[in-house]
Design a protein around this motif. Structure first.
Motif, short mmCIF file in Angstrom:
data_model
loop_
_atom_site.label_atom_id
_atom_site.label_comp_id
_atom_site.label_asym_id
_atom_site.label_seq_id
_atom_site.Cartn_x
_atom_site.Cartn_y
_atom_site.Cartn_z
N LYS A 136 -0.49 -9.44 -5.73
CA LYS A 136 -1.43 -8.14 -5.49
C LYS A 136 -2.31 -8.29 -6.90
O LYS A 136 -3.45 -7.86 -6.65
N SER A 137 -1.70 -8.34 -8.09
CA SER A 137 -2.28 -8.13 -9.19
C SER A 137 -3.40 -9.30 -9.27
O SER A 137 -4.48 -8.50 -9.89
N PRO A 146 -5.92 -2.03 -13.17
CA PRO A 146 -5.65 -1.77 -11.95
C PRO A 146 -4.19 -2.39 -11.77
O PRO A 146 -4.14 -3.70 -11.85
N VAL A 147 -3.22 -1.43 -11.75
CA VAL A 147 -1.82 -1.78 -11.52
C VAL A 147 -1.51 -2.17 -9.90
O VAL A 147 -1.91 -0.97 -9.10
N PRO A 148 -1.05 -3.03 -9.62
CA PRO A 148 -0.59 -3.20 -8.04
C PRO A 148 0.50 -2.10 -7.51
O PRO A 148 0.37 -2.03 -6.53
N LEU A 149 1.05 -1.72 -8.05
CA LEU A 149 2.05 -0.52 -7.77
C LEU A 149 1.40 0.55 -7.31
O LEU A 149 1.71 1.43 -6.04
N LYS A 154 0.63 -0.98 -0.02
CA LYS A 154 -0.08 -0.11 0.04
C LYS A 154 0.80 1.35 -0.14
O LYS A 154 0.49 2.16 -0.55
N GLY A 155 2.08 1.25 0.38
CA GLY A 155 2.98 2.56 0.67
C GLY A 155 3.58 2.68 -0.64
O GLY A 155 3.98 3.98 -0.91
N PHE A 156 3.37 1.78 -1.68
CA PHE A 156 4.04 2.16 -3.03
C PHE A 156 3.40 3.20 -3.81
O PHE A 156 3.71 3.89 -4.76
N ARG A 157 1.98 3.23 -3.62
CA ARG A 157 1.14 4.42 -4.25
C ARG A 157 1.77 5.70 -4.15
O ARG A 157 1.65 6.44 -4.97
N ARG A 177 -4.03 -13.96 -17.90
CA ARG A 177 -4.39 -12.43 -18.04
C ARG A 177 -3.45 -11.60 -17.19
O ARG A 177 -2.76 -12.37 -16.01
N GLY A 178 -3.16 -10.60 -17.32
CA GLY A 178 -2.51 -9.87 -16.30
C GLY A 178 -3.35 -8.85 -15.67
O GLY A 178 -4.44 -9.23 -15.25
N CYS A 179 -3.15 -7.57 -15.72
CA CYS A 179 -4.07 -6.61 -14.72
C CYS A 179 -5.10 -6.09 -15.62
O CYS A 179 -6.19 -5.88 -15.27
N GLN A 180 -5.03 -6.18 -16.84
CA GLN A 180 -6.06 -5.48 -17.76
C GLN A 180 -7.34 -6.44 -18.06
O GLN A 180 -7.24 -7.54 -18.02
#
Length: 429
Positions: free
Chosen positions: A330-331, A403-406, A20-23, A365-368
Motif C-alpha cells: 500500500k505504501s 502518507p503512512v499506509p496504516l 482501510k479499516g486500520f485508520r 524510498r519509503g513513505c516520505q
C-alpha cells in the motif's frame, strides 16, 4: 497504475484498500471539527486508539500487585520486553534473539559504538552520509574524540555530486573501497531524514566487510516504513526509534539489532548493567558481568514498562495488518499517488513549483516525499498548516510529507494536493 487526480478516483482506491479499516485504530488530530490530513508520520506517528487500554492494564497491575508485578499477573514485567521481540524481529528482518527494545535511540547508538567502533592503529576512520541527522553527527564526533582522534580527520562524510540531491550507491562503495586500509566503521542511516533516500543497506554492508570494517545503521526513518533484512544482509548492528512509523509515543522506547555472529565474541567491549546480565543468575547479585544471550546482553537498565506497553499497542496493530510486507504494498501505491498529484500541480501551472528531491524509484524510498518549493516555501507550509494539513518543515525550503499506509488514505493525498493547488493560487506563485 494509471492514476487520476480526482476525488472519485481517490475514493475508489480507498474502497479497494484491504487496510482501510486500520485508520480507525488510530486517533487523528482534529482541525475545525474534522480529521486533519496528518502527513507527519516521519516525525511522530499517531496514537493507537488502544494505547490507553495497554497503559491502563499496566497501571492496574502496579496498583494491584506492586513489586510482585515483576513476577505475577497476566504480563509479568520481568519478561515483558520478550513480548515485543517477535514482531520487532519481523519488521527489521532479524532473528528474535538478535533484537531487543531498550533505552532511546542515541543512547543505543553510543552503547553499540562502544562495542563496534574498534579504533586501532591506523584503522580508526568512520564513513557516514553527509547531512545525516544531527544526533548521529554529534554521537560520532564525541565517540572519535573519546578515542583520541580529530573528527575532521577520522570522520569521512559522503555528499551527493554537484547539482544532485541524493547519493549514488556506486559513489558510496567507491569511497568505502578507497579508504579500506584505514576504515573501522561504516555508519549510515537506513533512510536519510532530509531527502527520504533509502540506502542500499546490503551493498553498503558487503563493501564495508570487504574493506575489513564493521557495518552499522540508524534505522530511525526505516524501521516500520520499509522492509529490511538485517540478518540476511549480514549487518553487524543497528538501532532505531519507535515513535515515527511504529507509533509508540513521543520519546518512545528504542530498539537494537546485533547479528548473532557477535554473540560469543569476548573481544567486544560493552558498557554493562544489571539488566543485561543473564536472567537465570541475575538475582544472585554476583560480581563479574555475564551477558544474557543475544541482543538482550546489551541491555543496561531496568526497562520502562509503560513505554513498552505503548510500543506493544502499536506492534500488535502491525501484526493484525499482516506485517511490514503487506504495508509496503500500500505504501508504494500511496506515495506513488502523492508523487503523481504533485506533478499534476506543476503541469497545471506550467512550471516546476514543487520539486521532489526524494528518489523517484520506489525501491529507493519509503513513505516520505521531500518537496523543495521554488519560492515562498515557508508561506506554502504555513498555508498547509492553517488548512489542516500537518506536515514537517526543514530549512531552508523543504516540506516533508509522508502518507503512512496504516492510517492515511488516498483521499488524504488528494485533499492535500487540492490544498497545495489553492496555496499556489492564493499566495501567487
Amino acid at each position: 497504475m494509471d492514476y487520476q487526480n480526482t476525488l472519485a478516483f481517490a475514493t475508489q482506491l480507498d474502497e479497494q484498500d484491504s487496510l482501510k479499516g486500520f485508520r480507525d485504530k488510530f486517533l487523528i488530530p482534529q482541525h475545525n471539527g474534522h480529521d486533519a490530513i496528518y502527513l507527519c508520520g516521519n516525525s511522530l506517528g499517531l496514537q493507537p486508539a488502544s494505547a490507553q487500554q495497554y497503559i491502563t492494564a499496566q497501571l492496574n497491575a502496579w496498583q494491584q500487585l506492586g513489586v510482585e508485578g515483576w513476577f505475577n499477573g497476566d504480563d509479568p514485567w520481568i519478561a515483558y520486553h520478550k513480548q515485543l521481540s517477535g514482531t520487532l524481529s519481523a519488521i527489521v528482518g532479524a532473528k528474535e534473539d538478535e533484537v531487543t527494545a531498550m533505552n532511546s535511540l542515541t543512547v543505543n547508538l553510543h552503547l553499540l559504538m562502544v562495542s563496534f567502533y574498534k579504533s586501532k592503529d591506523k584503522r580508526y576512520k568512520i564513513i557516514m552520509e553527509g547531512g545525516a541527522f544531527p544526533s548521529d553527527q554529534y554521537a560520532l564526533e564525541s565517540q572519535v574524540k573519546f578515542h583520541g582522534h580529530d573528527p575532521k580527520d577520522a570522520i569521512i562524510e559522503i555528499f551527493p555530486r554537484n547539482s544532485e540531491d541524493t547519493l549514488r550507491t556506486e559513489d558510496i562503495l567507491e569511497i568505502i573501497n578507497s579508504n579500506a586500509d584505514e576504515l573501522a566503521l561504516v555508519l549510515f542511516s537506513g533512510i536519510n531524514y532530509y531527502t527520504g533516500q533509502f540506502f542500499d543497506i546490503a551493498a553498503i554492508t558487503k563493501a564495508a566487510h570487504q574493506a575489513g570494517a564493521i557495518a552499522g545503521f540508524d534505522l530511525a526513518h526505516a524501521a516500520g516504513n520499509v522492509p529490511v533484512k538485517l540478518h540476511n544482509w549480514n549487518v553487524d548492528f543497528a538501532c532505531w526509534c519507535s515513535y515515527k512509523y511504529m507509533n509508540s509515543g513521543p520519546g518512545g522506547i528504542s530498539g537494537i539489532f546485533v547479528h548473532e555472529k557477535h554473540f560469543d565474541d569476548k573481544t567486544l567491549n560493552r558498557f554493562a548493567g544489571w539488566w543485561g546480565y543473564r536472567q537465570d543468575k541475575r538475582f544472585l547479585m554476583a560480581p563479574g558481568f555475564q551477558a544474557a544471550k543475544g541482543a538482550d546482553g546489551w541491555q543496561v537498565s531496568t526497562p520502562p514498562i509503560m513505554l513498552m506497553a505503548l510500543h506493544k499497542a502499536s506492534l500488535d496493530i502491525f501484526e493484525q495488518a499482516g506485517g511490514i510486507e503487506v504495508l509496503r504494498v500500500k505504501s508504494e501505491l500511496l506515495t506513488g499517488y502523492f508523487e503523481f498529484v504533485l506533478n499534476e500541480i506543476n503541469n497545471n501551472f506550467g512550471k516546476a513549483i514543487f520539486r521532489i528531491i526524494t528518489p523517484k524509484n520506489k525501491q529507493d524510498r519509503g513513505c516520505q516525499l521531500s518537496i523543495v518549493c521554488s519560492e515562498k516555501a515557508r508561506e506554502i507550509f504555513d498555508y498547509l498548516t492553517v488548512n489542516g494539513v500537518i506536515g514537517d518543515w526543514r530549512e531552508p525550503n523543504v516540506i516533508r510529507l509522508s502518507p503512512v499506509p496504516l492510517y492515511n488514505s488516498f483521499k488524504d493525498v488528494f485533499v492535500a494536493g487540492s490544498i497545495l493547488t489553492s496555496a499556489v493560487k492564493e499566495i501567487g506563485l
